[in-house]
Design an enzyme around this catalytic site. Structure first.
Site, PDB file in Angstrom:
ATOM      1  N   LYS A  10       0.853  -1.202   0.000  1.00 30.48           N
ATOM      2  CA  LYS A  10       0.000   0.000   0.000  1.00 30.48           C
ATOM      3  C   LYS A  10       0.881   1.241   0.000  1.00 30.48           C
ATOM      4  O   LYS A  10       2.044   1.197   0.426  1.00 30.48           O
ATOM      5  CB  LYS A  10      -0.946   0.021   1.205  1.00 30.48           C
ATOM      6  CG  LYS A  10      -0.279   0.094   2.584  1.00 30.48           C
ATOM      7  CD  LYS A  10      -0.008   1.501   3.087  1.00 30.48           C
ATOM      8  CE  LYS A  10       0.874   1.474   4.335  1.00 30.48           C
ATOM      9  NZ  LYS A  10       1.607   2.616   4.706  1.00 30.48           N
ATOM     10  N   ASP A 136      -2.285  -1.637  10.279  1.00 29.25           N
ATOM     11  CA  ASP A 136      -2.509  -1.624   8.825  1.00 29.25           C
ATOM     12  C   ASP A 136      -3.159  -2.916   8.325  1.00 29.25           C
ATOM     13  O   ASP A 136      -3.542  -3.008   7.154  1.00 29.25           O
ATOM     14  CB  ASP A 136      -1.181  -1.445   8.069  1.00 29.25           C
ATOM     15  CG  ASP A 136      -0.680  -0.001   8.112  1.00 29.25           C
ATOM     16  OD1 ASP A 136      -1.488   0.901   8.420  1.00 29.25           O
ATOM     17  OD2 ASP A 136       0.506   0.212   7.819  1.00 29.25           O
TER      18      ASP A 136
HETATM   19  P1  ATP Z   1       4.090  -0.515   7.815  1.00 30.44           P
HETATM   20  O1  ATP Z   1       3.985   0.337   6.588  1.00 30.44           O
HETATM   21  O2  ATP Z   1       2.823  -1.304   8.126  1.00 30.44           O
HETATM   22  O3  ATP Z   1       4.654   0.182   9.006  1.00 30.44           O
HETATM   23  P2  ATP Z   1       6.551  -1.526   6.829  1.00 30.44           P
HETATM   24  O4  ATP Z   1       6.420  -1.694   5.353  1.00 30.44           O
HETATM   25  O5  ATP Z   1       7.223  -0.269   7.280  1.00 30.44           O
HETATM   26  O6  ATP Z   1       5.137  -1.662   7.483  1.00 30.44           O
HETATM   27  P3  ATP Z   1       7.290  -4.271   7.172  1.00 30.44           P
HETATM   28  O7  ATP Z   1       7.869  -4.627   5.852  1.00 30.44           O
HETATM   29  O8  ATP Z   1       5.950  -4.800   7.480  1.00 30.44           O
HETATM   30  O9  ATP Z   1       7.350  -2.697   7.421  1.00 30.44           O
HETATM   31  O10 ATP Z   1       8.356  -4.733   8.274  1.00 30.44           O
HETATM   32  C1  ATP Z   1       8.398  -4.189   9.572  1.00 30.44           C
HETATM   33  C2  ATP Z   1       9.093  -5.202  10.492  1.00 30.44           C
HETATM   34  O11 ATP Z   1       8.242  -6.320  10.660  1.00 30.44           O
HETATM   35  C3  ATP Z   1      10.394  -5.715   9.922  1.00 30.44           C
HETATM   36  O12 ATP Z   1      11.439  -5.202  10.668  1.00 30.44           O
HETATM   37  C4  ATP Z   1      10.316  -7.229  10.018  1.00 30.44           C
HETATM   38  O13 ATP Z   1      11.351  -7.751  10.829  1.00 30.44           O
HETATM   39  C5  ATP Z   1       8.979  -7.540  10.667  1.00 30.44           C
HETATM   40  N1  ATP Z   1       8.170  -8.545   9.926  1.00 30.44           N
HETATM   41  C6  ATP Z   1       7.373  -9.449  10.494  1.00 30.44           C
HETATM   42  N2  ATP Z   1       6.746 -10.185   9.571  1.00 30.44           N
HETATM   43  C7  ATP Z   1       7.123  -9.737   8.372  1.00 30.44           C
HETATM   44  C8  ATP Z   1       6.802 -10.106   7.033  1.00 30.44           C
HETATM   45  N3  ATP Z   1       5.955 -11.110   6.750  1.00 30.44           N
HETATM   46  N4  ATP Z   1       7.359  -9.393   6.035  1.00 30.44           N
HETATM   47  C9  ATP Z   1       8.204  -8.380   6.323  1.00 30.44           C
HETATM   48  N5  ATP Z   1       8.557  -8.001   7.564  1.00 30.44           N
HETATM   49  C10 ATP Z   1       8.029  -8.669   8.590  1.00 30.44           C
END
Ligand code: ATP
Length: 292
Positions: A10, A136
């Site tokens: 997203k 989210d």
């Molecule tokens: P958001 O925009 O919801 O804050 P994000 O894109 O910034 O998410 P994610 O890629 O979801 O961040 O990763 C955040 C943390 O979650 C990472 O540091 C990772 O270690 C952990 N994590 C747990 N499960 C997953 C997964 N399936 N894919 C990626 N990261 C994951």
């Protein structure tokens, strides 16, 4: 038996923080939409009551810290499921990037297990469970385009914005969402988004109105702490993107582009600077399909 589910990333078209609550969480108001950059979550039925998890990317946790694992565990315990699942995540969404990759994997796991384990739950029920994993996740259960309020779990579904290109560029740093919110002073936010105007832009499918009203209050924190993010923003603007914004807490920056002819130029300009660059389309319309 196996089910494969698409887990799209997203972007935030707006992200406003209204207040910090006594419990430490923030009241937000944000417009989010899905883009055609997606992980694939393969769920294979196990006879034994266990959850196994693998991922194509090496730096994602492969235990109870993984959001997809959490989703499976919640469903298994709440509905006393006596079967298990092997989860394989084919990772394409950059990690810790502001693109809700982990949340989308959790949402895809909820949708896929609903089918694999024959639970018969509605999307609303899955979204309520998803809220226990992360703010989210409810949005990602439905996909499409929505206004999210509260902690992100109060959703108003919207029609798809006008179709356009989205160029995403992520510098080689991970940003912690908790850190960014922790460093935000809500009373000192300089510029809040005009959420109403963004809703108008989406409803009227007005590309210029959408591109001109992108706004994310978390930029003030992340851009100050990580100058590379600011450099990517400037490069994206200079190379001709119609509207540019950081997504979520960053560090990914996206540019909206209406004319396909401009896409290659902007993509190449960014690729000269960072490795993680993607040119995709806005999905926007709730494409949460189960692939098989
Ligand atoms: P958001 O925009 O919801 O804050 P994000 O894109 O910034 O998410 P994610 O890629 O979801 O961040 O990763 C955040 C943390 O979650 C990472 O540091 C990772 O270690 C952990 N994590 C747990 N499960 C997953 C997964 N399936 N894919 C990626 N990261 C994951």
């Amino acid at each position: 038996m196996r089910v494969s589910v698409k887990a799209p990333a997203k972007i935030n078209l707006t992200l406003d923080v209204l207040s910090k609550r006594p419990d430490g969480y923030h009241d937000v108001e944000m417009v989010m939409t899905t883009v055609d950059l997606a992980d694939r979550v393969d769920l294979t039925l196990l006879r034994s009551r266990e959850i196994l998890i693998d991922c194509s990317a090496s730096f994602v946790p492969l235990d109870q810290r993984n959001h997809a694992f959490k989703a499976a565990k919640l469903l298994m315990e709440r509905y006393s499921v006596d079967k298990g699942v092997h989860i394989y995540i084919d990772k394409h969404i950059p990690v810790a990037a502001g693109l809700a990759g982990g949340s989308s994997d959790a949402a895809a796991t909820l949708r896929g297990l609903n089918k694999l384990w024959n639970l018969g739950l509605t999307l609303d029920e899955l979204a309520t469970i998803g809220a226990e994993i992360g703010s989210d996740v409810p949005f990602c259960v439905y996909g499409g385009t929505a206004l999210a309020k509260g902690c992100g779990e109060k959703l108003t579904h919207l029609s798809s914005p006008t179709s356009c290109w989205v160029i995403l560029a992520k510098p080689p740093i991970g940003v912690s969402t908790a850190d960014v919110y922790g460093n935000l002073r809500v009373d000192q936010i300089k510029k809040h988004p005009n959420t109403e105007r963004m809703l108008d832009a989406i409803l009227s499918k007005n590309f210029s109105l959408m591109a001109n009203n992108l706004c994310n209050v978390l930029e003030e924190v992340t851009l100050t702490r990580y100058p590379q993010v600011m450099q990517i923003k400037e490069l994206m603007i200079q190379s001709g993107a119609d509207g540019v914004l950081m997504s979520g807490s960053g560090p990914t920056v996206f540019g909206l582009v209406q004319k396909e002819a401009k896409v290659h130029r902007i993509y190449n300009a960014l690729r000269g600077f960072v490795k993680d660059v993607y040119a995709v389309r806005i999905l926007g319309g709730g494409e949460t399909e189960i692939l098989d």
